[in-house]
Scaffold this active site. Structure first.
Site, short mmCIF file in Angstrom:
data_model
loop_
_atom_site.label_atom_id
_atom_site.label_comp_id
_atom_site.label_asym_id
_atom_site.label_seq_id
_atom_site.Cartn_x
_atom_site.Cartn_y
_atom_site.Cartn_z
N LYS A 1 0.81 -1.21 0.00
CA LYS A 1 0.00 0.00 0.00
C LYS A 1 0.84 1.26 0.00
O LYS A 1 0.45 2.27 -0.57
CB LYS A 1 -0.93 0.02 1.22
CG LYS A 1 -2.04 -1.00 1.12
CD LYS A 1 -3.33 -0.50 1.73
CE LYS A 1 -4.46 -1.50 1.49
NZ LYS A 1 -5.15 -1.86 2.70
N LYS B 1 -3.27 -12.19 -5.75
CA LYS B 1 -4.52 -12.49 -5.06
C LYS B 1 -5.62 -11.55 -5.56
O LYS B 1 -5.34 -10.45 -6.05
CB LYS B 1 -4.36 -12.34 -3.54
CG LYS B 1 -4.07 -10.92 -3.10
CD LYS B 1 -4.17 -10.74 -1.60
CE LYS B 1 -3.93 -9.26 -1.28
NZ LYS B 1 -4.06 -8.88 0.10
N LYS C 1 -9.40 -5.79 -3.55
CA LYS C 1 -10.33 -4.71 -3.90
C LYS C 1 -9.61 -3.52 -4.50
O LYS C 1 -10.23 -2.68 -5.13
CB LYS C 1 -11.22 -4.29 -2.72
CG LYS C 1 -10.58 -4.10 -1.39
CD LYS C 1 -11.68 -4.01 -0.31
CE LYS C 1 -11.22 -4.62 0.99
NZ LYS C 1 -12.31 -5.04 1.85
P1 TYM Z 1 -9.37 -7.23 4.64
O1 TYM Z 1 -10.50 -6.32 4.97
O2 TYM Z 1 -8.42 -6.82 3.58
O3 TYM Z 1 -9.92 -8.65 4.23
C1 TYM Z 1 -10.89 -9.36 5.00
C2 TYM Z 1 -10.60 -10.86 4.96
O4 TYM Z 1 -10.61 -11.34 3.61
C3 TYM Z 1 -9.45 -12.11 3.37
N1 TYM Z 1 -9.07 -12.01 1.95
C4 TYM Z 1 -8.88 -13.06 1.13
N2 TYM Z 1 -9.01 -14.39 1.33
C5 TYM Z 1 -8.79 -15.21 0.27
N3 TYM Z 1 -8.44 -14.76 -0.97
C6 TYM Z 1 -8.31 -13.44 -1.21
N4 TYM Z 1 -7.99 -13.01 -2.44
C7 TYM Z 1 -8.53 -12.52 -0.13
N5 TYM Z 1 -8.48 -11.17 -0.02
C8 TYM Z 1 -8.81 -10.87 1.25
C9 TYM Z 1 -8.39 -11.51 4.29
O5 TYM Z 1 -7.34 -12.41 4.54
C10 TYM Z 1 -9.21 -11.21 5.53
O6 TYM Z 1 -9.31 -12.34 6.35
N6 TYM Z 1 -6.03 -6.41 8.26
C11 TYM Z 1 -7.29 -7.08 7.96
C12 TYM Z 1 -8.45 -6.63 8.82
C13 TYM Z 1 -8.25 -6.78 10.30
C14 TYM Z 1 -8.26 -7.99 11.05
C15 TYM Z 1 -8.10 -7.61 12.41
C16 TYM Z 1 -8.38 -9.34 10.70
C17 TYM Z 1 -8.11 -5.77 11.20
N7 TYM Z 1 -7.99 -6.25 12.46
C18 TYM Z 1 -8.05 -8.56 13.42
C19 TYM Z 1 -8.32 -10.30 11.72
C20 TYM Z 1 -8.16 -9.90 13.06
C21 TYM Z 1 -7.64 -6.76 6.51
O7 TYM Z 1 -7.18 -5.80 5.96
O8 TYM Z 1 -8.58 -7.60 5.97
#
Ligand code: TYM
Length: 331
Positions: A112, A194, A197
């Site tokens: 990012k 991957k 968004k």
């Molecule tokens: P975020 O919002 O980017 O994504 C949410 C969840 O979706 C999963 N994910 C995927 N899984 C499989 N294939 C993909 N292409 C793919 N893209 C996204 C992510 O692994 C995630 O589980 N930092 C985290 C949010 C967060 C969080 C937390 C998660 C903040 N605090 C505490 C767990 C515990 C994030 O940006 O997820």
């Protein structure tokens, strides 16, 4: 029982990667008899600039989407991160226990920070706030996609540091990552990446509210390879294999069976079959999102009571942390 916690950013719609890699699993975990908590992490999303009106809409859209995907507020605690101020409080505390080199090499930051000119400090300390989210509830299990693994490892590291310095307090949490490829749904345009968004190629990502014809169009254009058989070989044939995984997940059919049933057709025809299955699976979710969004007061009420429940645990744990560290005034 296990204490399950996970979070998702309210930036835009859920895409198929978020859904298959995380949210679908979250709904299954609700019935495991464990204590489950899911958080819409708005404080994380402001690490890159957000338009206030859009952010507010996105928070509601994410809440509506989580319900539409089957999360049940009777079984899960669902809340918005900024409603529970202890997240940022613990985030600060942990940032004092974390060294700078430990953060600089983390993938989400590296990725990012390349896209913004002046990198905000918040983007850099983002993973520390994530560790705080998890530790604040003394979570033992964190269901996430593969891209979050290093953030979970940082959480484990900070838990150990805290426990060593101030006495046993936090469990060492465990990342629940699917072992097959649902943990890493790939971009439809470049299977080496991957699904994400922030992808600039709009055909790379299927959003959960995409219209049926848009989904068909995107899957038709999905990059595969020069072999026309349908096989599951994630290393050698990541493009087709990604479609097989998606197909298997949305239809609830094992991968071997999906491949077996596609033996007589080529990848071109197979894409139409996958598209149909995705459209079919997402249709009721899409309708339910609209219904939930139309009942905004219900959403507000649900998020408020979720925050209330989360706050009770958070307050208790932050008091313990501060007391152990010598912060504040205690008798
Ligand atoms: P975020 O919002 O980017 O994504 C949410 C969840 O979706 C999963 N994910 C995927 N899984 C499989 N294939 C993909 N292409 C793919 N893209 C996204 C992510 O692994 C995630 O589980 N930092 C985290 C949010 C967060 C969080 C937390 C998660 C903040 N605090 C505490 C767990 C515990 C994030 O940006 O997820």
């Amino acid at each position: 029982p296990r204490k399950i916690f996970s979070g998702i950013q309210p930036t835009g719609q859920l895409h198929l990667g978020n859904y298959l890699g995380a949210v679908q699993k979250w709904t299954q975990l609700q019935n495991s008899g464990d204590d489950v908590t899911y958080c819409i992490v708005d404080m994380h999303s402001i690490t890159i600039p957000q338009n206030p009106a859009v952010l507010r809409e996105n928070i509601f859209e994410m809440a509506a989407t989580m319900l539409a995907c089957g999360l049940d507020p009777q079984k899960s605690t669902i809340f918005v991160q900024s409603s529970v101020q202890e997240h940022t409080e613990l985030g600060w505390i942990l940032s004092c226990l974390c060294t700078m080199p430990r953060l600089g090499h983390l993938p989400q930051y590296k990725e990012k920070s390349r896209t913004v000119k002046d990198v905000p400090l918040g983007l850099y300390v983002y993973p520390v706030l994530q560790a705080a989210d998890i530790m604040l509830y003394k979570a033992t299990h964190v269901p996430v996609g593969e891209d979050q693994l290093q953030h979970i490892q940082l959480t484990q590291h900070l838990s150990r540091i805290f426990n060593t310095k101030f006495g046993q307090t936090f469990p060492i949490c465990h990342a629940m990552i699917d072992n097959h490829d649902a943990a890493r749904i790939r971009s439809l345009r470049n299977p080496a990446k991957k699904m994400s968004k922030s992808d600039l190629d709009t055909k790379a990502t299927i959003n959960i509210r995409d219209a049926p014809e848009v989904i068909v169009e995107k899957i038709k254009k999905a990059v595969t390879d020069f072999t026309s058989d349908v096989t599951y070989e994630p290393e050698a044939r990541p493009g087709v294999s990604n479609l097989v995984v998606i197909h298997s997940m949305v239809s609830g059919t094992p991968i071997e069976k999906v491949v077996e049933e596609a033996r007589a057709i080529d990848t071109g025809r197979y894409k139409l079959r996958v598209a149909e299955a995705v459209v079919e699976h997402l249709k009721p979710i899409r309708l339910a999102i609209d219904e939930h969004l139309a009942q905004k007061n219900d959403l507000i009420h649900l998020l408020e009571s979720g925050a209330e429940r989360a706050r009770q645990v958070a307050q208790q744990n932050i008091v313990e942390v501060k007391e152990k560290m010598g912060l504040g005034i205690y008798r």
